[in-house]
Design an enzyme around this catalytic site. Sequence first.
Site, PDB file in Angstrom:
ATOM      1  N   ARG A 198       0.788  -1.235   0.000  1.00 41.66           N
ATOM      2  CA  ARG A 198       0.000   0.000   0.000  1.00 41.66           C
ATOM      3  C   ARG A 198       0.825   1.294   0.000  1.00 41.66           C
ATOM      4  O   ARG A 198       0.254   2.373   0.008  1.00 41.66           O
ATOM      5  CB  ARG A 198      -0.992   0.028   1.182  1.00 41.66           C
ATOM      6  CG  ARG A 198      -2.012  -1.099   1.122  1.00 41.66           C
ATOM      7  CD  ARG A 198      -3.237  -0.761   1.944  1.00 41.66           C
ATOM      8  NE  ARG A 198      -2.957  -0.700   3.382  1.00 41.66           N
ATOM      9  CZ  ARG A 198      -3.870  -0.440   4.302  1.00 41.66           C
ATOM     10  NH1 ARG A 198      -5.130  -0.225   3.922  1.00 41.66           N
ATOM     11  NH2 ARG A 198      -3.568  -0.404   5.581  1.00 41.66           N
ATOM     12  N   ASP A 199       2.147   1.205  -0.025  1.00 37.29           N
ATOM     13  CA  ASP A 199       2.951   2.433  -0.111  1.00 37.29           C
ATOM     14  C   ASP A 199       4.249   2.168  -0.892  1.00 37.29           C
ATOM     15  O   ASP A 199       5.342   2.522  -0.449  1.00 37.29           O
ATOM     16  CB  ASP A 199       3.265   2.969   1.283  1.00 37.29           C
ATOM     17  CG  ASP A 199       3.785   4.414   1.246  1.00 37.29           C
ATOM     18  OD1 ASP A 199       3.596   5.078   0.208  1.00 37.29           O
ATOM     19  OD2 ASP A 199       4.394   4.857   2.234  1.00 37.29           O
ATOM     20  N   ILE A 200       4.097   1.555  -2.045  1.00 37.16           N
ATOM     21  CA  ILE A 200       5.279   1.277  -2.869  1.00 37.16           C
ATOM     22  C   ILE A 200       5.677   2.545  -3.611  1.00 37.16           C
ATOM     23  O   ILE A 200       4.860   3.185  -4.281  1.00 37.16           O
ATOM     24  CB  ILE A 200       4.984   0.141  -3.875  1.00 37.16           C
ATOM     25  CG1 ILE A 200       4.727  -1.160  -3.124  1.00 37.16           C
ATOM     26  CG2 ILE A 200       6.138  -0.034  -4.854  1.00 37.16           C
ATOM     27  CD1 ILE A 200       4.306  -2.304  -4.009  1.00 37.16           C
ATOM     28  N   ASN A 224      10.789   3.883  -0.688  1.00 37.34           N
ATOM     29  CA  ASN A 224      10.652   2.704   0.169  1.00 37.34           C
ATOM     30  C   ASN A 224      11.348   1.476  -0.420  1.00 37.34           C
ATOM     31  O   ASN A 224      11.112   0.358   0.014  1.00 37.34           O
ATOM     32  CB  ASN A 224       9.174   2.382   0.397  1.00 37.34           C
ATOM     33  CG  ASN A 224       8.539   3.351   1.376  1.00 37.34           C
ATOM     34  OD1 ASN A 224       9.236   4.009   2.154  1.00 37.34           O
ATOM     35  ND2 ASN A 224       7.217   3.465   1.332  1.00 37.34           N
TER      36      ASN A 224
END
Length: 631
Positions: A49-51, A55
């Site tokens: 959900r936060d690629i 990251n």
Amino acid sequence: MEYCSSGSLLSVLESPENAFGLPEDEFLVVLRCVVAGMNHLRENGIVHRDIKPGNIMRLVGEEGQSIYKLTDFGAARELDDDEKFVSVYGTEEYLHPDMYERAVLRKPQQKAFGVTVDLWSIGVTLYHAATGSLPFIPFGGPRRNKEIMYRITTEKPAGAIAGAQRRENGPLEWSYTLPITCQLSLGLQSQLVPILANILEVEQAKCWGFDQFFAETSDILQRVVIHVFSLSQAVLHHVYIHAHNTIAIFQEAVHKQTSVAPRHQEYLFEGHLCVLEPSISAQHIAHTTTSSPLTLFSTAIPKGLAFRDPALDVPKFVPKVDLQADYNTAKGVLGAGYQALRLARVLLDGQELMLRGLHWVMEVLQATCRRTLEVARTSLLYLSSSLGTERSSSVAGMPEIQELKVAAELRSRLRTLAEVLSRCSQNITETQESLSSLSQELVKSRDQVHEDRSIQQIQCCLDKMNFIYKQFKKSRMRPGLGYNEEQIHKLDKMNFSHLAKRLLQVFQEECVQKYQASLVTHGKRMRVVHETRNHLRLVGCSVAACNTEAQGVQESLSKILEDLSHQLLQDRAKGAQASPPPIAPYPSPTPKDLLLHMQELCEGMKLLASDLLDNNRIIERLNRVPAAPDV
């Protein structure tokens, strides 16, 4: 977790060297690592959900290779393929449009989100890694024009992989390919673009699932690359195929990139002809690199490398001292400088590949000349030795012996064939001299390429610009500058601009202009090579035809002489029993002299026939040797 000492993928992309995206080898490493990490997550039912590049951390392996790892699972949760979630996390530039609408635009909606939202983020991340910029850019930037950002992502046509608004309130422009500044080869782009188009899809019903994404990306990663330099087009191609594919599949892949049909594809590798059988495995192709590719021949017109002038991407400094703005401008200028350096190397390498490929072609044509000349001279020697004696002329003019007239005509034809072979030999010798002259030109041109110092000049400018850039990077973190420091900063801006101007001048005058001139010269040389190749083929056909005809003439001549010899023997036997013939109205040779002469002539013709048969066998063996490729 182990310490990742080399920052994140974002920090790699923020470096001026990668302002226009990662090199192809490094991008493939990113792709392999991201796919492996996502595959592990899906096997364990996790949605990230936060690629985003920030990251994805980088570390350097024991052998110096990059290793990228997915990190920051603060927003992750367990979610199977058929499950949905409603909470919103992520970074807005990389968010799926449905999540963007709710999280950024704050619009109420009751949509639930599935695991495919990670695919959208992966698509944006891969595009960013490949190009150095985001795929969706409204005028003023994504953070300043959020409504247009949402419009771009939701109105994107099927197949488009990027969209931009160039001016305020301007129309949306769509792109279906990666930009020309991208460092990825067209071979890799052709594999990657369909994947991006199908995961950057707003409608979840049309978007690929992870199974198809993993299948298509794994297909890319399992391929091998074969480097092919099209000598006629003066372009280096990267051809991605599976190792188990046949040569026929490889040739079709080359056809897609070069428009050269498989039947017209002929190759050299390191100066040697490569005969590629369509039915065998592509594993038999030699290992290639960008500096040692297969050399492809065709009759195409040289077009050279297509590229965007880095000067078009150079921003200008604002007159006043603005530390943040000056840093951003210096970063953009430095990025364009590194792009110019890369292009300069590619253009210089292209000239080297052109000259090296032409040198190999000269060697092949010279070998063809030597083989054809050897056959022509050998045939000429046989004919000359046989036709050196004209003793039959005294009997060839006898009107009452028709066969001797035919024999005289056949010998006349052999003399004509000898003259043709002599002219062919002279022609081949002149062609050899012309090729030698062209080879000498190539040597001079290669020496000039090796003596070129434009790369060193550009690198020197970049080193000095990089030093100033690092000073600007430090200065932007400070609240302000003193008077003296501000004056130094202004001087640095002037020097930086001067170095950038000098760098681009060297690129244009020393790199681009020389490359364009080399393309023109290369085109002329390729035409000469093509004409010479066709000329040698015609001469070779003439030599072969002369040998074939000479053999037929010799066989006919031998048969006539054998028949005459047999007839004279019969006449002699009958003459011993018959009365002496009346005296002829004009002198004629005695049957004994005529018989001896016919026997001598018959033996000579038999020897010539044997030599011509041997010569034909030599030609047949030469014909089985692969011919030099068409150019």
